[in-house]
Design an enzyme around this catalytic site. Structure first.
Site, short mmCIF file in Angstrom:
data_model
loop_
_atom_site.label_atom_id
_atom_site.label_comp_id
_atom_site.label_asym_id
_atom_site.label_seq_id
_atom_site.Cartn_x
_atom_site.Cartn_y
_atom_site.Cartn_z
N LYS A 140 0.84 -1.21 0.00
CA LYS A 140 0.00 0.00 0.00
C LYS A 140 0.87 1.25 0.00
CE LYS A 140 -3.39 2.57 2.73
NZ LYS A 140 -4.39 2.54 3.83
N HIS A 272 -9.59 -32.77 -32.68
CA HIS A 272 -10.62 -31.78 -32.32
C HIS A 272 -11.44 -32.24 -31.12
CE1 HIS A 272 -9.46 -29.58 -35.81
NE2 HIS A 272 -9.84 -30.53 -36.64
#
Length: 510
Positions: A140, A272
């Protein structure tokens, strides 16, 4: 704005000390005062370097078995004070609080502890309180403080302070702050998911800290990324980088082969996301050859996977085929030499790693989540609904086909015989279309469907599918049942000598 700050003091309190020594020595060399606690304090002293115990700053010992060490205003004041704020500076002097310019803190290994199957009490003790608070405070206040929140950033931090001779830039501090908030948010997500494993709260929290950019997505004009620990799951022995589509096919292959993990030698070929070949045989070479026979056209450029070690004889057969990826639990030395003969062929060793228990996908403006389909149809699930019962060998084929059906796109029909995939109809809008597709494919590759079995991922609303299958030579059928017109299909089977079993479990895969 690039405000440089010369570090004068650092707080170091870490669980992981690998790679810490050169940092401590560099900070000492730069004249930075070191503050520390517990095991880290001892580590620094053992290096012959001076360190100030945090207890001397707080005038308070570590209490509650180490649960409270750094949670004190003099520690957090030293981190959170704004050096350009007159009031903060005055209070620092008033309360004799030391300025802390660098905070090096990591977190207790919560996720690793959970993964070991430890007791709940041990897991709870690995929920870091002081560490997470220090990290958030330092991040912070990145305008004045640099926070190192993980041992993975030790090397990067060492480079920063070495190149800057102890001076850090605002850009450096903000970059490390972003890393720190990534660490803290991921940590909190892991803790929440542990407490919410029974989904008592209908909340989704996902955090993946390992990610890589792919060449592109499904198509070259789409960006693609993979977030996950691929290296934990696979050891890549050879070949080019995996693509987005490769990864989808590998996922399908791994999930399918998971159904056959304990079976006799089994080989699958996928294209696929669907299997175009699968066979279980006495040897892995024969399993491969019979899997390939299922659809040698689609196998071109496919994904190959084995449930046992691939030997040199099998590798020599595989080498004749152009394929993208080969996956196995291991390879013989000779097999590897053969398979590496194609420079782009991707060769993966699959490690024994637990897979996620939920499936997640984006949908509309949100996300869909569901449990994985862990149900595998077994002999105990089979309900004989026709006068004719399947033979023992037909039951084996029915269960074989059912496993395949579960991992094939809906609507699907699977035709199998002697533990070999003859053909499947995949992703069709009607079950009749799926069946006709499967029959056409099987015949085009010269399969004799007389005596074959049929599996369906969902019920038959009409008897048309069993009629078409019967005319093609199918003698036994497995399906979940559940249609209000089930009796129509049962009646047709009884009239034509077909055995049919129902499982009561649908296996849609969309």
């Amino acid at each position: 704005m690039n405000i440089a700050k010369k570090a004068s003091a650092a707080l170091i309190s870490v669980f992981h000390k690998d790679g810490l020594e050169p940092i401590v020595k560099k900070l000492d060399e730069l004249g930075v005062t070191l503050y520390s606690t517990g095991g880290t304090e001892k580590f620094i002293r053992d290096l012959g370097i001076e360190v100030v115990p945090v207890e001397e700053v707080t005038s308070y010992p570590s209490i509650l078995g180490g649960r409270v060490k750094t949670l004190h205003p003099k520690v957090f004041g030293g981190i959170l004070n704004r050096q350009d704020n007159e009031s903060d500076v005055a209070q620092m002097d008033e309360f004799n609080i030391p300025q802390l310019d660098i905070v090096i803190v990591d977190l207790y290994p919560f996720e690793k502890t959970v993964a070991t199957g430890a007791s709940e009490q041990d897991i709870i003790e690995k929920i870091d309180i002081g560490g997470i608070s220090l990290i958030r405070a330092a991040a912070k206040n990145f305008k004045d403080v640099l926070c190192v929140s993980s041992m993975e950033d030790y090397e990067s931090f060492l480079n920063v302070i070495s190149e800057g001779n102890g001076t850090t830039t605002l850009e450096d501090r903000k970059r490390f702050a972003a890393k720190a908030f990534n660490v803290s948010s991921h940590y909190d997500t892991a803790i929440f998911n542990y407490f919410n494993k029974d989904k008592g709260e209908t909340v989704l929290k996902i955090s993946e800290t390992k990610g890589k950019v792919l060449r592109y997505g499904e198509n070259p004009h789409q960006r693609g990324f993979f977030f996950g620990d691929f290296d934990a799951m696979f050891t890549k022995l050879h070949g080019k980088e995996l693509s987005y589509n490769n990864l989808l096919d590998v996922d399908a292959a791994v999930n399918l082969m998971g159904e056959f993990k304990e079976d006799n030698p089994t080989f699958a070929i996928l294209k696929h996301n669907n299997a175009c070949g699968l066979a279980t045989r006495a040897t892995i070479k024969q399993a491969y050859l019979d899997a390939l026979a299922g659809d040698p056209v689609s196998a071109f450029g496919g994904i190959l996977i084995s449930n046992i070690e691939i030997d040199v004889e099998t590798a020599e057969e595989i080498h004749k085929l152009f394929c993208e990826v080969v996956i196995a639990p291991s390879y013989s030395e000779g097999a590897l030499e053969v398979l590496k003969g194609k420079k782009n062929r991707i060769i993966l060793v699959q490690n024994d790693v637990a897979l996620p228990e939920t499936l997640v996908r984006t949908c509309l403006n949100g996300i869909l989540v569901q449990d994985k389909d862990f149900k595998t149809d077994s002999k105990e699930d089979l309900n004989n609904v026709t006068a004719k019962k399947p033979s023992p060998s037909e039951i084996e084929d029915l269960l074989f086909a059912s496993k395949l059906c579960k991992h094939t796109k809906s609507n699907t029909i699977v035709l199998a015989k002697n533990k070999q995939l003859c053909a499947s109809g995949t992703g069709q809008t009607s079950r009749v279309d799926a069946l006709n597709q499967a029959i056409h494919k099987a015949k085009s590759f010269n399969f004799d469907l007389e005596g074959a079995v049929m599996a369906s991922d969902a019920f038959f609303p009409f008897p048309d599918c069993v009629e078409i299958a019967h005319k093609a030579g199918i003698k036994s059928v497995i399906q979940p049942g559940g249609s209000i017109k089930d009796q129509l299909s049962i009646d047709y089977c009884n009239e034509n000598g077909i055995a049919m079993v129902m499982t009561g479990t649908r296996h849609f895969k969309h």
